[in-house]
Enzyme design. Sequence first.
Site, short mmCIF file in Angstrom:
data_model
loop_
_atom_site.label_atom_id
_atom_site.label_comp_id
_atom_site.label_asym_id
_atom_site.label_seq_id
_atom_site.Cartn_x
_atom_site.Cartn_y
_atom_site.Cartn_z
N SER A 20 0.81 -1.22 0.00
CA SER A 20 0.00 0.00 0.00
C SER A 20 0.84 1.26 0.00
CB SER A 20 -0.94 0.00 1.21
OG SER A 20 -0.20 -0.03 2.42
N ASP A 68 -2.05 9.18 5.41
CA ASP A 68 -2.55 8.86 6.74
C ASP A 68 -3.22 10.08 7.38
OD1 ASP A 68 -1.47 6.36 6.49
OD2 ASP A 68 0.30 6.77 7.71
N SER A 79 -18.77 7.35 19.31
CA SER A 79 -18.06 8.47 18.71
C SER A 79 -17.07 9.00 19.74
CB SER A 79 -19.04 9.57 18.30
OG SER A 79 -18.35 10.70 17.80
N PHE A 81 -5.70 6.21 4.80
CA PHE A 81 -5.75 5.50 6.07
C PHE A 81 -6.20 6.49 7.13
CE2 PHE A 81 -3.29 4.13 9.96
CZ PHE A 81 -4.04 2.99 10.23
N THR A 83 6.67 -9.77 15.81
CA THR A 83 6.91 -8.60 16.66
C THR A 83 5.97 -8.64 17.86
OG1 THR A 83 5.40 -7.28 15.28
CG2 THR A 83 7.74 -7.18 14.76
N LEU A 84 6.47 -8.17 19.01
CA LEU A 84 5.76 -8.30 20.29
C LEU A 84 5.49 -6.94 20.93
CD1 LEU A 84 8.04 -11.17 21.67
CD2 LEU A 84 5.88 -11.44 20.42
N GLY A 91 9.38 -6.41 22.29
CA GLY A 91 10.44 -6.69 21.34
C GLY A 91 10.00 -7.58 20.19
N ASP A 100 6.29 -1.12 10.18
CA ASP A 100 6.92 -0.89 8.87
C ASP A 100 8.39 -0.50 9.06
OD1 ASP A 100 4.42 -1.33 7.71
OD2 ASP A 100 3.91 0.79 7.76
#
Length: 327
Positions: A8, A12, A36, A102, A223-224, A228, A257
Amino acid sequence: MSLLIAGSIATDHLMSFGGRFADSLVVDQLDKLSVSFLVDDLEVRRGGCAANICFGLGSLGLNPVLVGAVGEDFADYRAWLERHNVDCDSVHVSETRHTARFVCTSDTSMAQIASFYPGAMSESREIELKPIADRVGAPDYVLIGPDDPEGMLRHTDECRQRGYRFVADPSQQLAFGDGDLIRQLVDGAHILFSNEYEASLITQKTGWSEQEVLDRVGTWVVTLGAAGVKILGNGAETITVPALSEVVAIEPTGVGDAFRAGFLAALAWGLDHRLAAELGCLLAAHVVEKVGTQEYTLSRDKFLVRCEEAYGAETAAAIAPHLHTLH
Protein backbone atom coordinates in the site's frame (compact mmCIF):
# COMPACT_ATOMS: atom_id res chain seq x y z
CA MET A 1 21.03 -5.81 -3.33
CA SER A 2 17.77 -5.25 -5.21
CA LEU A 3 14.75 -4.93 -2.92
CA LEU A 4 11.24 -4.73 -4.38
CA ILE A 5 8.69 -3.52 -1.83
CA ALA A 6 5.11 -4.16 -2.95
CA GLY A 7 2.12 -2.95 -0.98
CA SER A 8 0.00 0.00 0.00
CA ILE A 9 0.84 3.64 -0.68
CA ALA A 10 -1.49 5.97 1.20
CA THR A 11 -2.08 9.24 2.97
CA ASP A 12 -2.55 8.86 6.74
CA HIS A 13 -5.09 10.90 8.73
CA LEU A 14 -3.99 10.36 12.35
CA MET A 15 -6.02 11.40 15.39
CA SER A 16 -5.47 11.09 19.15
CA PHE A 17 -8.17 10.33 21.72
CA GLY A 18 -7.42 11.41 25.28
CA GLY A 19 -9.10 8.43 26.94
CA ARG A 20 -9.28 4.66 26.52
CA PHE A 21 -11.50 3.01 23.91
CA ALA A 22 -12.02 0.09 26.27
CA ASP A 23 -13.88 2.34 28.72
CA SER A 24 -16.56 3.03 26.11
CA LEU A 25 -17.12 -0.52 24.89
CA VAL A 26 -19.71 -2.87 26.38
CA VAL A 27 -18.62 -6.39 25.53
CA ASP A 28 -22.08 -7.98 25.37
CA GLN A 29 -23.41 -5.09 23.23
CA LEU A 30 -20.79 -5.07 20.47
CA ASP A 31 -23.37 -6.19 17.92
CA LYS A 32 -25.09 -2.82 18.49
CA LEU A 33 -21.89 -0.81 18.53
CA SER A 34 -22.32 2.92 17.87
CA VAL A 35 -19.67 5.13 19.44
CA SER A 36 -18.06 8.47 18.71
CA PHE A 37 -14.81 9.76 20.21
CA LEU A 38 -13.93 13.44 20.52
CA VAL A 39 -10.30 13.60 19.40
CA ASP A 40 -7.67 16.09 20.47
CA ASP A 41 -5.87 16.65 17.18
CA LEU A 42 -5.56 15.68 13.52
CA GLU A 43 -2.32 15.09 11.64
CA VAL A 44 -2.23 14.41 7.89
CA ARG A 45 0.88 12.46 6.96
CA ARG A 46 2.37 10.36 4.18
CA GLY A 47 1.93 6.63 4.73
CA GLY A 48 1.10 3.21 3.34
CA CYS A 49 3.02 0.12 4.39
CA ALA A 50 5.16 -0.23 1.25
CA ALA A 51 5.99 3.47 1.14
CA ASN A 52 6.85 3.49 4.85
CA ILE A 53 9.20 0.54 4.47
CA CYS A 54 10.84 2.13 1.43
CA PHE A 55 11.31 5.40 3.32
CA GLY A 56 13.05 3.53 6.15
CA LEU A 57 15.31 1.64 3.75
CA GLY A 58 16.11 4.84 1.88
CA SER A 59 16.89 6.65 5.12
CA LEU A 60 19.44 3.94 5.89
CA GLY A 61 21.11 4.46 2.53
CA LEU A 62 19.55 1.73 0.41
CA ASN A 63 17.66 2.24 -2.87
CA PRO A 64 14.44 0.20 -2.60
CA VAL A 65 12.02 -0.11 -5.51
CA LEU A 66 8.45 0.85 -4.59
CA VAL A 67 5.78 -1.30 -6.22
CA GLY A 68 2.18 -0.17 -5.89
CA ALA A 69 -0.67 1.86 -7.36
CA VAL A 70 -1.51 5.52 -6.73
CA GLY A 71 -3.68 8.33 -8.05
CA GLU A 72 -2.63 11.42 -9.98
CA ASP A 73 -2.44 13.20 -6.60
CA PHE A 74 0.82 11.32 -5.92
CA ALA A 75 3.20 13.92 -7.45
CA ASP A 76 4.31 15.63 -4.21
CA TYR A 77 4.58 12.31 -2.40
CA ARG A 78 6.68 10.87 -5.25
CA ALA A 79 9.10 13.80 -5.03
CA TRP A 80 9.43 13.29 -1.26
CA LEU A 81 10.21 9.59 -1.60
CA GLU A 82 12.66 10.11 -4.44
CA ARG A 83 14.53 12.63 -2.29
CA HIS A 84 14.89 9.82 0.23
CA ASN A 85 16.47 7.33 -2.21
CA VAL A 86 13.27 5.49 -3.19
CA ASP A 87 12.91 4.28 -6.80
CA CYS A 88 9.34 5.21 -7.82
CA ASP A 89 9.65 4.45 -11.54
CA SER A 90 7.55 1.28 -11.25
CA VAL A 91 4.62 2.86 -9.39
CA HIS A 92 1.37 2.50 -11.35
CA VAL A 93 -0.67 5.72 -11.65
CA SER A 94 -4.46 5.33 -11.89
CA GLU A 95 -6.38 7.54 -14.28
CA THR A 96 -9.62 7.37 -12.27
CA ARG A 97 -8.92 6.83 -8.55
CA HIS A 98 -7.28 8.77 -5.73
CA THR A 99 -4.35 7.47 -3.73
CA ALA A 100 -5.48 5.32 -0.80
CA ARG A 101 -6.40 6.86 2.57
CA PHE A 102 -5.75 5.50 6.07
CA VAL A 103 -7.83 7.07 8.87
CA CYS A 104 -6.74 6.08 12.37
CA THR A 105 -7.49 7.13 15.96
CA SER A 106 -5.19 6.08 18.81
CA ASP A 107 -6.05 6.23 22.50
CA THR A 108 -3.80 6.75 25.52
CA SER A 109 -3.05 3.03 25.78
CA MET A 110 -1.87 2.99 22.11
CA ALA A 111 -4.97 0.99 21.06
CA GLN A 112 -6.16 1.95 17.57
CA ILE A 113 -9.41 2.10 15.60
CA ALA A 114 -8.79 2.55 11.89
CA SER A 115 -10.40 2.50 8.45
CA PHE A 116 -8.72 2.15 5.08
CA TYR A 117 -9.98 3.36 1.69
CA PRO A 118 -8.09 1.47 -1.04
CA GLY A 119 -8.75 3.81 -3.98
CA ALA A 120 -6.07 3.36 -6.64
CA MET A 121 -4.55 0.51 -4.64
CA SER A 122 -7.13 -1.77 -6.27
CA GLU A 123 -5.17 -1.46 -9.52
CA SER A 124 -2.01 -3.00 -8.09
CA ARG A 125 -3.23 -6.30 -9.53
CA GLU A 126 -2.26 -4.87 -12.94
CA ILE A 127 1.43 -4.68 -12.01
CA GLU A 128 3.76 -7.42 -13.25
CA LEU A 129 7.08 -7.93 -11.47
CA LYS A 130 9.18 -9.20 -14.39
CA PRO A 131 9.43 -5.85 -16.23
CA ILE A 132 10.58 -4.30 -12.95
CA ALA A 133 13.20 -7.03 -12.50
CA ASP A 134 14.31 -6.49 -16.12
CA ARG A 135 14.82 -2.80 -15.34
CA VAL A 136 16.61 -3.02 -11.97
CA GLY A 137 17.99 -6.55 -11.96
CA ALA A 138 16.72 -9.78 -10.43
CA PRO A 139 15.44 -9.01 -6.94
CA ASP A 140 17.18 -10.44 -3.90
CA TYR A 141 13.89 -10.08 -2.03
CA VAL A 142 10.35 -9.10 -2.95
CA LEU A 143 8.37 -8.00 0.10
CA ILE A 144 4.64 -8.46 -0.47
CA GLY A 145 2.84 -6.28 2.04
CA PRO A 146 -0.85 -5.49 2.59
CA ASP A 147 -2.37 -4.40 -0.69
CA ASP A 148 -5.24 -5.25 -3.01
CA PRO A 149 -5.74 -8.99 -2.29
CA GLU A 150 -5.71 -9.91 -5.98
CA GLY A 151 -2.52 -7.93 -6.39
CA MET A 152 -0.94 -9.71 -3.44
CA LEU A 153 -1.88 -13.09 -4.88
CA ARG A 154 -0.55 -12.16 -8.30
CA HIS A 155 2.79 -11.00 -6.91
CA THR A 156 3.12 -14.04 -4.64
CA ASP A 157 2.36 -16.44 -7.49
CA GLU A 158 4.79 -14.67 -9.79
CA CYS A 159 7.54 -14.91 -7.18
CA ARG A 160 7.00 -18.66 -6.93
CA GLN A 161 6.93 -19.08 -10.72
CA ARG A 162 10.02 -16.99 -11.39
CA GLY A 163 11.99 -18.12 -8.36
CA TYR A 164 12.13 -14.73 -6.64
CA ARG A 165 12.66 -14.98 -2.88
CA PHE A 166 9.69 -13.31 -1.28
CA VAL A 167 8.85 -11.93 2.13
CA ALA A 168 5.22 -12.45 3.18
CA ASP A 169 3.82 -9.54 5.18
CA PRO A 170 0.01 -9.88 4.92
CA SER A 171 -0.52 -7.77 8.05
CA GLN A 172 -3.87 -5.91 7.98
CA GLN A 173 -5.29 -8.21 5.30
CA LEU A 174 -5.31 -11.09 7.80
CA ALA A 175 -8.36 -9.67 9.57
CA PHE A 176 -10.71 -10.18 6.65
CA GLY A 177 -8.85 -12.77 4.56
CA ASP A 178 -10.04 -16.36 4.71
CA GLY A 179 -7.85 -19.37 5.26
CA ASP A 180 -7.41 -20.09 1.56
CA LEU A 181 -6.13 -16.57 0.85
CA ILE A 182 -3.74 -16.61 3.80
CA ARG A 183 -2.37 -20.04 2.92
CA GLN A 184 -1.58 -18.84 -0.61
CA LEU A 185 0.12 -15.68 0.65
CA VAL A 186 2.28 -17.47 3.21
CA ASP A 187 3.26 -20.77 1.59
CA GLY A 188 6.81 -20.71 0.25
CA ALA A 189 7.87 -17.39 1.78
CA HIS A 190 11.53 -17.01 2.65
CA ILE A 191 10.49 -14.80 5.59
CA LEU A 192 7.06 -14.29 7.19
CA PHE A 193 6.39 -11.12 9.18
CA SER A 194 3.52 -10.74 11.65
CA ASN A 195 2.77 -9.33 15.06
CA GLU A 196 1.68 -11.57 17.91
CA TYR A 197 -2.05 -11.16 17.29
CA GLU A 198 -1.60 -11.73 13.55
CA ALA A 199 0.36 -14.89 14.30
CA SER A 200 -2.70 -16.24 16.08
CA LEU A 201 -4.90 -15.27 13.12
CA ILE A 202 -2.57 -17.12 10.75
CA THR A 203 -2.74 -20.39 12.68
CA GLN A 204 -6.46 -20.04 13.41
CA LYS A 205 -7.55 -19.24 9.85
CA THR A 206 -5.18 -21.55 7.98
CA GLY A 207 -5.72 -24.46 10.36
CA TRP A 208 -1.94 -24.89 10.49
CA SER A 209 -0.04 -25.29 13.72
CA GLU A 210 2.97 -23.11 14.39
CA GLN A 211 5.22 -25.94 13.25
CA GLU A 212 3.20 -26.41 10.07
CA VAL A 213 3.65 -22.72 9.28
CA LEU A 214 7.39 -23.07 9.87
CA ASP A 215 7.43 -26.09 7.56
CA ARG A 216 6.24 -23.75 4.79
CA VAL A 217 8.40 -20.67 5.46
CA GLY A 218 12.08 -20.23 6.13
CA THR A 219 11.82 -17.79 9.01
CA TRP A 220 8.89 -16.38 10.99
CA VAL A 221 9.52 -12.97 12.55
CA VAL A 222 6.91 -12.11 15.21
CA THR A 223 6.91 -8.60 16.66
CA LEU A 224 5.76 -8.30 20.29
CA GLY A 225 5.18 -4.56 20.68
CA ALA A 226 6.98 -3.12 23.68
CA ALA A 227 8.31 -6.61 24.48
CA GLY A 228 10.44 -6.69 21.34
CA VAL A 229 10.51 -9.49 18.76
CA LYS A 230 11.03 -13.20 18.44
CA ILE A 231 12.40 -15.01 15.40
CA LEU A 232 11.34 -18.59 14.78
CA GLY A 233 13.13 -20.95 12.42
CA ASN A 234 12.34 -24.50 11.41
CA GLY A 235 14.57 -26.59 13.63
CA ALA A 236 16.48 -23.54 14.83
CA GLU A 237 16.64 -22.01 18.27
CA THR A 238 14.23 -19.12 18.80
CA ILE A 239 15.91 -15.71 18.87
CA THR A 240 14.41 -13.12 21.22
CA VAL A 241 15.39 -9.45 21.04
CA PRO A 242 14.03 -6.85 23.48
CA ALA A 243 12.69 -3.50 22.35
CA LEU A 244 14.48 -0.33 23.38
CA SER A 245 13.66 0.62 26.96
CA GLU A 246 14.22 4.38 26.80
CA VAL A 247 11.38 5.22 24.42
CA VAL A 248 8.72 7.91 24.77
CA ALA A 249 5.82 6.44 22.77
CA ILE A 250 3.70 9.09 21.10
CA GLU A 251 1.98 7.43 18.11
CA PRO A 252 2.36 3.79 17.03
CA THR A 253 1.33 3.98 13.37
CA GLY A 254 4.13 2.74 11.10
CA VAL A 255 6.24 1.20 13.84
CA GLY A 256 5.99 -2.27 12.29
CA ASP A 257 6.92 -0.89 8.87
CA ALA A 258 10.05 0.74 10.31
CA PHE A 259 11.00 -2.54 11.97
CA ARG A 260 10.69 -4.33 8.64
CA ALA A 261 12.85 -1.69 6.96
CA GLY A 262 15.59 -2.11 9.55
CA PHE A 263 15.40 -5.88 9.39
CA LEU A 264 15.63 -5.97 5.58
CA ALA A 265 18.42 -3.39 5.54
CA ALA A 266 20.49 -5.60 7.84
CA LEU A 267 19.90 -8.62 5.60
CA ALA A 268 20.94 -6.53 2.60
CA TRP A 269 24.18 -5.75 4.43
CA GLY A 270 24.80 -9.45 5.10
CA LEU A 271 24.10 -9.30 8.84
CA ASP A 272 22.48 -12.13 10.82
CA HIS A 273 18.92 -12.31 12.12
CA ARG A 274 19.71 -11.12 15.63
CA LEU A 275 21.42 -8.00 14.34
CA ALA A 276 18.58 -7.52 11.87
CA ALA A 277 16.03 -7.58 14.69
CA GLU A 278 18.09 -5.16 16.76
CA LEU A 279 18.37 -2.72 13.87
CA GLY A 280 14.64 -3.11 13.23
CA CYS A 281 13.79 -2.30 16.84
CA LEU A 282 16.13 0.68 16.78
CA LEU A 283 14.49 2.17 13.69
CA ALA A 284 11.02 1.42 15.06
CA ALA A 285 11.78 3.49 18.17
CA HIS A 286 12.37 6.52 15.97
CA VAL A 287 8.87 6.19 14.50
CA VAL A 288 6.89 5.66 17.69
CA GLU A 289 8.42 8.85 19.10
CA LYS A 290 6.90 10.93 16.28
CA VAL A 291 3.42 11.60 14.92
CA GLY A 292 3.52 10.27 11.39
CA THR A 293 5.30 7.35 9.79
CA GLN A 294 7.96 9.25 7.83
CA GLU A 295 8.72 12.22 10.07
CA TYR A 296 11.96 10.96 11.61
CA THR A 297 15.49 11.83 10.56
CA LEU A 298 18.61 9.82 11.35
CA SER A 299 21.87 11.23 12.66
CA ARG A 300 24.74 8.74 12.32
CA ASP A 301 26.42 9.58 15.63
CA LYS A 302 23.19 9.68 17.65
CA PHE A 303 21.93 6.52 15.97
CA LEU A 304 25.08 4.59 16.87
CA VAL A 305 25.12 5.91 20.44
CA ARG A 306 21.54 4.81 20.93
CA CYS A 307 22.33 1.47 19.33
CA GLU A 308 25.26 0.85 21.68
CA GLU A 309 23.21 1.86 24.73
CA ALA A 310 20.43 -0.57 23.76
CA TYR A 311 22.31 -3.54 22.31
CA GLY A 312 25.99 -3.11 23.07
CA ALA A 313 29.19 -2.07 21.34
CA GLU A 314 29.38 -5.17 19.11
CA THR A 315 26.03 -4.41 17.48
CA ALA A 316 26.98 -0.77 16.96
CA ALA A 317 30.30 -1.81 15.43
CA ALA A 318 28.56 -4.26 13.09
CA ILE A 319 26.17 -1.70 11.60
CA ALA A 320 28.46 1.36 11.68
CA PRO A 321 30.26 0.59 8.37
CA HIS A 322 26.92 0.49 6.56
CA LEU A 323 25.73 3.93 7.70
CA HIS A 324 28.10 5.87 5.46
CA THR A 325 25.25 7.87 3.91
CA LEU A 326 24.09 9.26 7.27
CA HIS A 327 25.47 12.55 8.55
